[in-house]
Scaffold this active site. Structure first.
Site, PDB file in Angstrom:
ATOM      1  CG  ASP A 101      11.792  84.506  44.446  1.00 51.99           C
ATOM      2  OD1 ASP A 101      12.127  85.549  43.849  1.00 51.99           O
ATOM      3  OD2 ASP A 101      11.397  83.486  43.852  1.00 51.99           O
TER       4      ASP A 101
ATOM      5  CE1 TYR B 158      15.665  78.212  31.228  1.00 52.53           C
ATOM      6  CE2 TYR B 158      14.910  76.873  29.380  1.00 52.53           C
ATOM      7  CZ  TYR B 158      14.966  77.115  30.740  1.00 52.53           C
ATOM      8  OH  TYR B 158      14.335  76.252  31.612  1.00 52.53           O
TER       9      TYR B 158
ATOM     10  CE  LYS C 185      17.557  76.009  33.210  1.00 51.08           C
ATOM     11  NZ  LYS C 185      17.657  76.023  34.685  1.00 51.08           N
TER      12      LYS C 185
ATOM     13  CG  LEU D  75       8.151  84.094  45.446  1.00 47.35           C
ATOM     14  CD1 LEU D  75       8.227  85.621  45.493  1.00 47.35           C
ATOM     15  CD2 LEU D  75       6.977  83.603  46.281  1.00 47.35           C
TER      16      LEU D  75
END
Length: 318
Positions: free
Chosen positions: A34, A139, A143, A10
């Site tokens: 989701d 974040y 990653k 989504l």
């Protein structure tokens, strides 16, 4: 027959990816999933809480999944509000996907990395594939760590993990979702509504961007490439188009000459200041033929026409 699972279907990239995969592979089953219920997908949608390892593994086994696209995560700006929660969630999701895929014999796994992995020690202009990674957000840290976990699972277990470092992705399919580059989506909504826009970045902040169609095709091309062509097992740089809020505003004013933008930089400006202003995607181009199709002019036209059409459809349905 290959069966594809998209986790986080989504989101901005997830919703566009599911649609494109179904068009691109009409003979394959593409299962969207989701943690939120949805009526967006008329078929092949399942509720999935990927923090629950048993649930994730059961879904993969029950549907005989052969490829997983893992797109669920807390993004850069939103992540700085609750940094510990961001780290815990992003890493738990990815490790669960890796381990469940290994245990269940999944053939390929896709991990979306980001330009957020780069920081102050990376060259700003045409940031190279092997630039030093010192991310300035949680974040970005998740990653960067995720890239190396992907390589670890490839080296240790032979799991075919593939990844791209997305720049800012611009598209009109979903609303902005908490990213530092999301101004470049929100600005179009305001322009088409003929309202003023307040930008949270400085007018001259240049960042790498990419239209959603390019991001989706890069993902599919990477996953389709022969295994022997994939030389990078952390994450590939891919380049699109770089621009500043001022340059984007000028492009929009070709369509809406009276459009006004006010600049009120906030904490997201500091995040953006640590990121590259352009990306060197030459290794992706050499390995599996990456090439972007959208420049600033085409991106602007496509976004405006897409949102104009959506507003027209909403008026008709109302």
């Amino acid at each position: 027959m290959d069966v594809i699972l998209v986790i986080g279907a989504l989101g901005q990239i997830g919703s566009a990816l599911v649609s494109k995969l179904r068009d691109y592979y009409p003979g394959r089953k593409v299962l969207a999933s989701d943690i939120k219920p949805s009526s967006e997908f008329d078929k092949d949608f399942v509720y999935l809480d990927a923090t629950d390892m048993v649930h994730l593994r059961d879904i993969i086994r029950h549907h005989k999944i052969t490829e997983v696209y893992h797109l669920a995560a807390i993004l850069s700006a939103a992540g700085e509000v609750k940094p510990l929660d961001t780290w815990n969630l992003n890493m738990k999701l990815w490790l669960h996907v890796l381990e469940a895929s290994r245990q269940c014999g999944v053939k390929k796994v896709f991990f979306p990395s980001s330009i957020a992995v780069f920081g102050s020690q990376a060259v700003k202009r045409k940031t190279p594939q092997d630039a030093f990674l010192n991310p300035n957000t949680v974040y970005g840290m998740s990653k960067a760590a995720g890239e190396h976990w992907g390589q670890y699972y490839y080296d240790r277990y032979g799991l075919d993990v593939r990844s791209l470092r997305y720049p800012g992705v611009v598209g009109c399919g979903t609303l902005p979702g908490g990213g530092t580059t999301d101004y470049a989506v929100a600005i179009f909504y305001k322009a088409v509504a003929q309202e003023n826009f307040v930008c949270f970045l400085k007018e001259d902040t240049v960042l790498p961007m990419m239209y959603i169609d390019d991001a989706i095709m890069a993902t599919i091309k990477l996953m389709e490439a022969p295994k022997t062509k994939i030389r990078v097992r952390t994450s590939y740089n891919i380049n699109g188009v770089s621009f500043s809020p001022k340059e984007l505003t000028a492009a929009i004013r070709n369509w809406y000459p009276e459009f006004c933008v006010e600049y009120a930089p906030d904490y997201r400006q500091q995040i953006a200041a640590g990121w590259p202003n352009s990306i060197d995607g030459s290794i992706a181009q050499n390995d599996w033929g990456w090439e972007a199709m959208f420049d600033l002019e085409r991106l602007t036209e496509t976004m405006i026409k897409g949102l104009q059409n959506r507003r027209f459809q909403e008026k008709v349905s109302a």
